[in-house]
Design a protein around this motif. Structure first.
Motif, PDB file in Angstrom:
ATOM      1  N   ASN A 160      -5.082   3.629  15.171  1.00  0.00           N
ATOM      2  CA  ASN A 160      -4.953   2.223  15.271  1.00  0.00           C
ATOM      3  C   ASN A 160      -3.475   2.446  15.420  1.00  0.00           C
ATOM      4  N   PRO A 161      -2.886   1.263  16.755  1.00  0.00           N
ATOM      5  CA  PRO A 161      -1.131   1.798  16.876  1.00  0.00           C
ATOM      6  C   PRO A 161      -0.530   1.429  16.190  1.00  0.00           C
ATOM      7  N   TYR A 162      -0.578   0.338  14.804  1.00  0.00           N
ATOM      8  CA  TYR A 162      -0.083  -0.209  13.285  1.00  0.00           C
ATOM      9  C   TYR A 162      -0.026   0.646  12.199  1.00  0.00           C
ATOM     10  N   THR A 163      -1.631   2.089  12.424  1.00  0.00           N
ATOM     11  CA  THR A 163      -1.417   2.521  11.147  1.00  0.00           C
ATOM     12  C   THR A 163      -0.986   3.780  11.018  1.00  0.00           C
ATOM     13  N   GLN A 164       0.050   4.340  12.423  1.00  0.00           N
ATOM     14  CA  GLN A 164       0.667   5.508  12.293  1.00  0.00           C
ATOM     15  C   GLN A 164       2.324   4.729  11.324  1.00  0.00           C
ATOM     16  N   HIS A 165       2.684   3.962  11.227  1.00  0.00           N
ATOM     17  CA  HIS A 165       3.582   3.951  10.456  1.00  0.00           C
ATOM     18  C   HIS A 165       2.800   4.061   9.048  1.00  0.00           C
ATOM     19  N   LEU A 166       1.810   4.092   8.417  1.00  0.00           N
ATOM     20  CA  LEU A 166       1.264   3.856   7.541  1.00  0.00           C
ATOM     21  C   LEU A 166       1.548   5.585   7.337  1.00  0.00           C
ATOM     22  N   HIS A 167       0.873   6.379   8.470  1.00  0.00           N
ATOM     23  CA  HIS A 167       0.285   7.686   8.532  1.00  0.00           C
ATOM     24  C   HIS A 167       2.177   8.724   7.254  1.00  0.00           C
ATOM     25  N   GLN A 168       3.064   8.000   8.676  1.00  0.00           N
ATOM     26  CA  GLN A 168       4.325   8.431   8.256  1.00  0.00           C
ATOM     27  C   GLN A 168       4.982   8.000   7.036  1.00  0.00           C
ATOM     28  N   SER A 169       4.782   6.837   6.340  1.00  0.00           N
ATOM     29  CA  SER A 169       4.949   6.472   4.808  1.00  0.00           C
ATOM     30  C   SER A 169       4.199   7.682   4.226  1.00  0.00           C
ATOM     31  N   ILE A 170       3.044   8.594   4.262  1.00  0.00           N
ATOM     32  CA  ILE A 170       2.459   9.131   3.482  1.00  0.00           C
ATOM     33  C   ILE A 170       2.907  10.468   3.855  1.00  0.00           C
ATOM     34  N   THR A 171       3.360  10.893   4.767  1.00  0.00           N
ATOM     35  CA  THR A 171       3.767  12.274   4.854  1.00  0.00           C
ATOM     36  C   THR A 171       5.117  12.368   4.722  1.00  0.00           C
ATOM     37  N   ALA A 172       5.876  11.849   4.607  1.00  0.00           N
ATOM     38  CA  ALA A 172       7.272  11.261   3.953  1.00  0.00           C
ATOM     39  C   ALA A 172       7.179  11.300   2.762  1.00  0.00           C
ATOM     40  N   LEU A 173       5.815  10.820   1.744  1.00  0.00           N
ATOM     41  CA  LEU A 173       5.706  10.445   0.218  1.00  0.00           C
ATOM     42  C   LEU A 173       5.190  12.088  -0.541  1.00  0.00           C
ATOM     43  N   GLU A 174       4.730  13.021   0.557  1.00  0.00           N
ATOM     44  CA  GLU A 174       4.125  13.975   0.008  1.00  0.00           C
ATOM     45  C   GLU A 174       5.085  15.051   0.996  1.00  0.00           C
ATOM     46  N   SER A 175       5.896  15.194   1.307  1.00  0.00           N
ATOM     47  CA  SER A 175       7.014  15.890   1.311  1.00  0.00           C
ATOM     48  C   SER A 175       7.904  15.724   0.572  1.00  0.00           C
ATOM     49  N   LEU A 176       7.679  15.246  -0.577  1.00  0.00           N
ATOM     50  CA  LEU A 176       8.985  15.234  -1.831  1.00  0.00           C
ATOM     51  C   LEU A 176       7.879  15.917  -3.080  1.00  0.00           C
ATOM     52  N   SER A 177       8.944  17.000  -3.802  1.00  0.00           N
ATOM     53  CA  SER A 177       8.423  17.686  -4.397  1.00  0.00           C
ATOM     54  C   SER A 177       7.468  17.066  -5.999  1.00  0.00           C
ATOM     55  N   ALA A 178       7.484  16.182  -6.383  1.00  0.00           N
ATOM     56  CA  ALA A 178       7.324  15.488  -7.240  1.00  0.00           C
ATOM     57  C   ALA A 178       4.952  14.755  -6.582  1.00  0.00           C
ATOM     58  N   LEU A 179       5.328  15.182  -7.932  1.00  0.00           N
ATOM     59  CA  LEU A 179       3.324  13.897  -8.119  1.00  0.00           C
ATOM     60  C   LEU A 179       3.359  12.643  -7.870  1.00  0.00           C
ATOM     61  N   HIS A 180       2.761  12.235  -7.595  1.00  0.00           N
ATOM     62  CA  HIS A 180       2.464  10.909  -7.247  1.00  0.00           C
ATOM     63  C   HIS A 180       1.247   9.829  -7.569  1.00  0.00           C
ATOM     64  N   SER A 181       2.195   9.049  -8.366  1.00  0.00           N
ATOM     65  CA  SER A 181       0.611   8.268  -8.780  1.00  0.00           C
ATOM     66  C   SER A 181      -0.092   7.733  -8.281  1.00  0.00           C
ATOM     67  N   ASP A 182      -1.210   7.031  -8.116  1.00  0.00           N
ATOM     68  CA  ASP A 182      -2.220   6.043  -7.294  1.00  0.00           C
ATOM     69  C   ASP A 182      -1.207   5.081  -6.866  1.00  0.00           C
ATOM     70  N   ARG A 183      -0.640   4.663  -8.370  1.00  0.00           N
ATOM     71  CA  ARG A 183       0.300   3.271  -8.108  1.00  0.00           C
ATOM     72  C   ARG A 183       1.482   3.262  -6.903  1.00  0.00           C
ATOM     73  N   ILE A 184       2.022   4.560  -6.734  1.00  0.00           N
ATOM     74  CA  ILE A 184       3.293   4.628  -5.432  1.00  0.00           C
ATOM     75  C   ILE A 184       2.090   4.552  -4.368  1.00  0.00           C
ATOM     76  N   TYR A 185       0.704   5.071  -3.757  1.00  0.00           N
ATOM     77  CA  TYR A 185       0.414   5.279  -2.615  1.00  0.00           C
ATOM     78  C   TYR A 185      -0.198   3.065  -2.510  1.00  0.00           C
ATOM     79  N   ILE A 186      -0.676   2.630  -3.779  1.00  0.00           N
ATOM     80  CA  ILE A 186      -0.565   1.722  -3.443  1.00  0.00           C
ATOM     81  C   ILE A 186       0.237   0.911  -2.965  1.00  0.00           C
ATOM     82  N   MET A 187       1.801   1.091  -3.425  1.00  0.00           N
ATOM     83  CA  MET A 187       2.670   0.047  -3.316  1.00  0.00           C
ATOM     84  C   MET A 187       2.941   0.436  -1.722  1.00  0.00           C
ATOM     85  N   LEU A 188       2.848   1.256  -1.101  1.00  0.00           N
ATOM     86  CA  LEU A 188       3.067   1.589   0.107  1.00  0.00           C
ATOM     87  C   LEU A 188       2.498   1.365   1.216  1.00  0.00           C
ATOM     88  N   PHE A 189       1.119   0.690   0.486  1.00  0.00           N
ATOM     89  CA  PHE A 189       0.237  -0.039   1.363  1.00  0.00           C
ATOM     90  C   PHE A 189       0.153  -1.319   1.043  1.00  0.00           C
TER      91      PHE A 189
END
Length: 483
Positions: free
Chosen positions: A70-99
């Motif tokens: 979907n066209p509006y999910t590309q921003h979510l995809h880019q956000s998750i990609t940027a998140l996972e490029s960070l070296s630290a592990l991320h909790s479920d809370r961070i993923y849900i907050m970005l969503f």
């Protein structure tokens, strides 16, 4: 429930099984779940709503959503990609907050799956991090643990919003820090914690927002409860008691103190309900005998051992003070009448222990040996429990001095809090008609907190006076004056 939200629930299989259950605006608590005026009486154990785990908001479902075309999910995809490029592990809370931030910013898309749901979420909160710095609400928190907790929370959220800047920016335009604070409040106030049981999920999620059930408000005597079904891979909302027509369906958020309810949800319950005060302690560095360079080195090693003991026991430098509940059993070694539990008393004693209490001067007993740590005459191992530690502390030659030191430090903290609270009391308590609901909640919380502090002050003052008269303490104090 508005028609659009009802249609959304139906379209995404998040509809109530009972045909006459609604989600609608309440008088004071935003949206809530209700039986409709024409509903038949609902019997206990009736399943009111059944929500598939695939429709819950979890780190797993967010990842799946971000992979859609979907066209509006590309921003979510880019956000998750940027998140996972960070070296630290991320909790479920961070993923849900970005969503949640993504949903807030793109809910205007008519074909977005989650738009109707996001349009019904609260836009702001009445929790302490939302109080204006110069407001009456903020000043009323002074002297309470929520004052320091709020500052710590605000600092943490600011640092997080900076650290995750690129992931937040990818979600489009908006006030990044404000949206981050909003998303954090959403997670803490609406999420449920349980292990995902759906075998189709590649990873297990612990944190879930369950659309529909997350609109249920809290009650001390709820008429419903939620339960995860491993058979149907869903979360069920189930009637606990008989529920009449046009009645709000409530659940329990758990037996939580008013401090936690106010901090996370922005409300309190009846005064005295689970009231308690959490006080942070620091490890004191007092010494009356070691002052030279070698003494300073010994002091540092001693402080390190104290921290190691706390870590080994699995406790932090925090004590929780509750209303007194005297225990007259013959085996009770806790003299605080229930003001402190065993863990709190042990924590206070370790934090207050000074290097002068190191009565055993053999250096070999003060170092780690096969996983053991020696503090004063206490040898602590990974198998040592908090109860064991209290027994060890009560056998120390300097036990009475150690306890007196703990009572004194706790008294100083409590007295300082009571003074600050008094300085920030409302000027005109008689004119309560001008108070907002938030102010009334804070006053109710303060009254409960003040009762606990007064209760604790009386107990610790009595213990301080009692222990100060003990011969062992008198001898110790005399020796200090000589030195």
């Amino acid at each position: 429930m508005t028609e659009s939200l009802l249609q959304w629930c139906t379209a995404h299989s998040i509809q109530p099984r009972h045909p006459l259950i609604d989600i609608r605006q309440t008088d004071t608590a935003g949206f809530g779940v209700y039986t409709t005026p024409l509903a038949k009486t609902i019997l206990p154990e009736t399943v009111l709503s059944s929500i598939s785990l695939t429709n819950c908001i979890t780190a797993q479902t967010i990842f799946i959503e971000s992979q859609s075309n979907n066209p509006y999910t590309q921003h979510l995809h880019q956000s998750i990609t940027a998140l996972e490029s960070l070296s630290a592990l991320h909790s479920d809370r961070i993923y849900i907050m970005l969503f949640l931030i993504w949903g807030k910013r793109f809910k205007q898309y008519p074909d977005m799956k989650w738009s109707v749901y996001f349009n019904h979420l609260p836009k702001t909160f009445t929790t302490p991090i939302y109080y204006c710095p110069e407001s009456m609400e903020c000043s009323l928190l002074a002297g309470t643990p929520l004052s320091t907790a709020t500052l710590a929370k605000q600092s943490k959220l600011f640092k997080e919003s900076v650290y995750y800047t690129q992931a937040i920016i990818a979600l489009g335009e908006g006030d990044h820090h404000a949206d981050w604070c909003w998303a954090d409040a959403m997670v803490w106030s609406r999420s449920m914690s349980f292990h995902t049981v759906d075998p189709s999920f590649e990873t297990k999620s612990d944190l879930h927002i369950v659309p529909g059930i997350d609109f249920c408000n809290h009650d001390q005597t709820p008429n419903a409860y939620w339960k995860v079904s491993s058979v149907d891979n869903c979360v069920n909302l189930i009637a606990l008691d008989t529920i009449d027509p046009d009645v709000q369906v409530t659940i329990s958020y758990g037996c939580k103190p008013n401090s936690e309810l106010l901090f996370i949800h922005g409300f309190v319950v009846d005064e005295g309900y689970s009231d308690c005060i959490t006080i942070p302690l620091e490890c004191i560095e007092a010494s009356v005998v070691e002052t030279d360079e070698n003494g300073i080195k010994n002091l540092k090693a001693f402080m390190d051992r104290k921290q190691c003991v706390l870590d080994m026991l699995g406790i932090s430098k925090m004590v929780t003070i509750a209303s007194s509940q005297p225990d007259n059993s013959p085996n009770n070694t806790n003299p605080t009448q229930g003001i402190l539990d065993t863990k709190g008393l042990v924590t206070a004693c370790i934090c207050c222990m000074a290097i002068d209490d190191e009565v055993n001067t053999d250096p070999s007993t003060k170092t780690k040996s096969q996983g053991a740590i020696c503090l004063a005459e206490c040898t602590i191992t990974p198998a040592t429990t908090v109860d064991d530690m209290l027994q060890l502390l009560t056998c120390l030659p300097n036990r009475d001095i150690l306890f007196l030191r703990a009572w004194t430090i706790l008294l100083q903290d409590i007295e300082a809090r009571l003074i600050v609270m008094e300085e920030n009391d409302p000027v005109d308590e008689a004119d309560q008609t001008k108070w907002s609901e938030t102010v009334k909640h804070i006053i109710q919380y303060r009254n409960g907190a003040r009762r606990v502090l007064f209760d604790a002050y009386g107990v610790f003052a009595g213990l301080q006076e009692e222990y100060a008269q003990l011969p062992s303490v008198q001898t110790y104090l005399s020796q200090m004056q000589i030195n």
